[in-house]
Design a protein around this motif. Structure first.
Motif, mmCIF file in Angstrom:
data_model
loop_
_atom_site.group_PDB
_atom_site.id
_atom_site.type_symbol
_atom_site.label_atom_id
_atom_site.label_comp_id
_atom_site.label_asym_id
_atom_site.label_seq_id
_atom_site.Cartn_x
_atom_site.Cartn_y
_atom_site.Cartn_z
ATOM 1 N N CYS A 1 105.574 80.563 113.919
ATOM 2 C CA CYS A 1 106.713 79.708 113.502
ATOM 3 C C CYS A 1 105.959 78.749 112.221
ATOM 4 N N ASP A 2 107.037 78.380 111.382
ATOM 5 C CA ASP A 2 106.185 77.644 110.286
ATOM 6 C C ASP A 2 105.994 76.178 110.310
ATOM 7 N N GLU A 3 106.701 75.576 111.417
ATOM 8 C CA GLU A 3 106.293 74.380 112.241
ATOM 9 C C GLU A 3 105.315 74.449 113.054
ATOM 10 N N LYS A 4 104.595 73.342 113.315
ATOM 11 C CA LYS A 4 103.488 73.230 114.284
ATOM 12 C C LYS A 4 104.089 72.415 115.488
ATOM 13 N N ALA B 1 109.506 68.621 114.867
ATOM 14 C CA ALA B 1 109.356 67.407 113.557
ATOM 15 C C ALA B 1 109.086 66.040 114.081
ATOM 16 N N LYS B 2 109.928 65.951 115.204
ATOM 17 C CA LYS B 2 110.069 64.440 115.813
ATOM 18 C C LYS B 2 109.425 64.237 117.269
ATOM 19 N N GLY B 3 109.238 65.374 117.911
ATOM 20 C CA GLY B 3 108.837 65.167 119.397
ATOM 21 C C GLY B 3 107.399 65.381 119.433
ATOM 22 N N THR B 4 106.683 64.885 120.256
ATOM 23 C CA THR B 4 105.284 65.081 120.735
ATOM 24 C C THR B 4 105.184 65.218 122.035
ATOM 25 N N LEU B 5 104.589 66.436 122.782
ATOM 26 C CA LEU B 5 104.835 67.037 124.000
ATOM 27 C C LEU B 5 103.352 66.687 124.726
#
Length: 398
Positions: A385-388, A183-187
């Motif tokens: 996973c529900d999150e992307k 939710a918070k991080g960008t990789l």
């Protein structure tokens, strides 16, 4: 024209101009200067001579202005930073776009010193210098092991960085993803591993400088994350012959890279492998099968380019399944090379499918490997996973 010693002479009797091509520091500078007019060779009128003088003065002014523009200006950060900024401002990086502003991103760079047979350790200085030369703030931190890498990535994803940059291959990415705050991080990924299959799928360049350009200027894309017993993975997971090959490669193959690792491991594992009895359950029901191996792909490939689930899409919310049913070792060996193009799916003992969940249970526990790393054991439930995951990829058209 230029002569073999790097000089050329061009003269006209009308205005008495000589052009000399001078080579200095690897650059050819064309300097036009005046030699003067010989009365015996110049019958020009006074007006023509005045025009020639005016042209010569203009040439000298342009030459001096070019020299002044070419001189590096003193900027904070030292000569290396100045040269780096000038280079990228002129070239615009990989895509050729002209960039006149420096990046203000705050980056966390995590690297596995052992990734890619030590490539990450050798290249981290180049990454750090390149990013900082572009104006980014880069905090670099090595991992001391698998658990440490999981911890660093998880903490960094919650620490407010603009990008969490992972240097390594598919295995390093797998560890970084385990507890990453989606939710918070960008990789962002700089591929320095042995296979780099995930990087190939999302179109990342292979060179350090071009990958750094994507880190700073790429677009953010949301992609699926797969689960095996609620443990995350990015690419392809497998069990049976597939996982035994991965296990052998991790433990015994230290002298090869890329797809050669898996080809060698296949040849070593195949002679002693026996088919496995499993129970498979999906949205379409359950059944018992005897298989050589099964692969569940979030992406299309693994093993340095083996397109085991060739139609898999990384953002469709589904998993692709490939089951290789019981067959002879010879037939399996003949079919495996076809997987580099995805043509193995035409074999009569290969089954493909697609769905949101798949469940496997064996008569004996089997290891499950994902992204080249040991992940869990059967019984195993595969899901999406529900999150992307927010990952930085090249801009469209790059």
């Amino acid at each position: 024209m230029f002569t073999t010693d790097g000089r050329t002479l061009c003269a006209t009797t009308t205005i008495g101009v000589r052009r000399a091509a001078l080579t200095a520091g690897g650059m050819v500078l064309v300097w036009t200067f005046v030699c003067g007019c010989a009365s015996a060779g110049c019958d020009s009128t006074a007006g023509l001579q005045a025009n020639a003088k005016a042209k010569r003065r203009s040439v000298r002014r342009r030459f001096i202005a070019w020299i002044l523009r070419s001189k590096p200006r003193e900027v904070p950060g030292g000569a290396a930073a100045a040269l780096g900024r000038r280079f990228f401002a002129r070239t615009g990086g990989r895509s050729g776009r002209r960039s006149t502003t420096l990046s203000r991103l705050h980056l966390k760079v995590i690297y596995n010193p052992t990734a890619g047979r030590g490539k990450a350790r050798r290249w981290v200085r180049e990454v750090e210098e390149t990013l900082r030369a572009r104006g980014a703030r880069a905090d670099c931190e090595p991992s001391t092991g698998a658990d440490d890498l999981v911890r660093i990535a998880a903490e960094s994803s919650r620490a407010g960085y603009d990008r969490v940059v992972v240097m390594g291959g598919d295995g390093t990415l797998n560890l970084a993803l385990r507890e990453f705050d989606l939710a918070k991080g960008t990789l962002a990924l700089i591929p320095t591993g042995s296979g780099n299959d995930f990087a190939r799928v999302v179109g990342l360049p292979r060179t350090i400088r071009e990958a750094c350009d994507v880190v700073l200027n790429g677009r953010v894309r949301e992609v699926d994350v797969a689960l095996a017993n609620n443990l995350r993975y990015a690419g392809v997971a497998g069990l049976g012959f597939d996982s035994e090959v991965a296990e052998f490669a991790n433990r015994n193959v230290k002298f090869l890279r890329g797809s050669a690792v898996y080809l060698y491991a296949i040849l070593r594992v195949l002679p002693r492998f026996t088919p496995r009895r499993v129970r498979i359950r999906s949205e379409n029901g359950s059944r018992n099968e005897t298989i050589m191996f099964a692969a569940v792909g979030n992406t299309r490939q693994y093993g340095g380019g083996i397109k085991i689930t060739p139609d898999a899409e990384i953002d469709d919310g589904l998993l692709d399944l490939c089951i290789v049913h019981e067959t002879t070792r010879l037939e399996l060996l003949k079919t495996l090379p076809l997987a580099y193009t995805g043509a193995h799916v035409k074999s009569p003992f290969v089954e493909i499918g697609r769905g949101r969940t798949f469940h496997f249970e064996g008569e004996q526990p089997m290891a499950v490997y994902a992204d080249g790393e040991p992940l869990t054991r059967t019984p195993v439930e595969f899901a999406v996973c529900d999150e992307k995951l927010k990952v930085v990829v090249p801009r469209i058209g790059d």
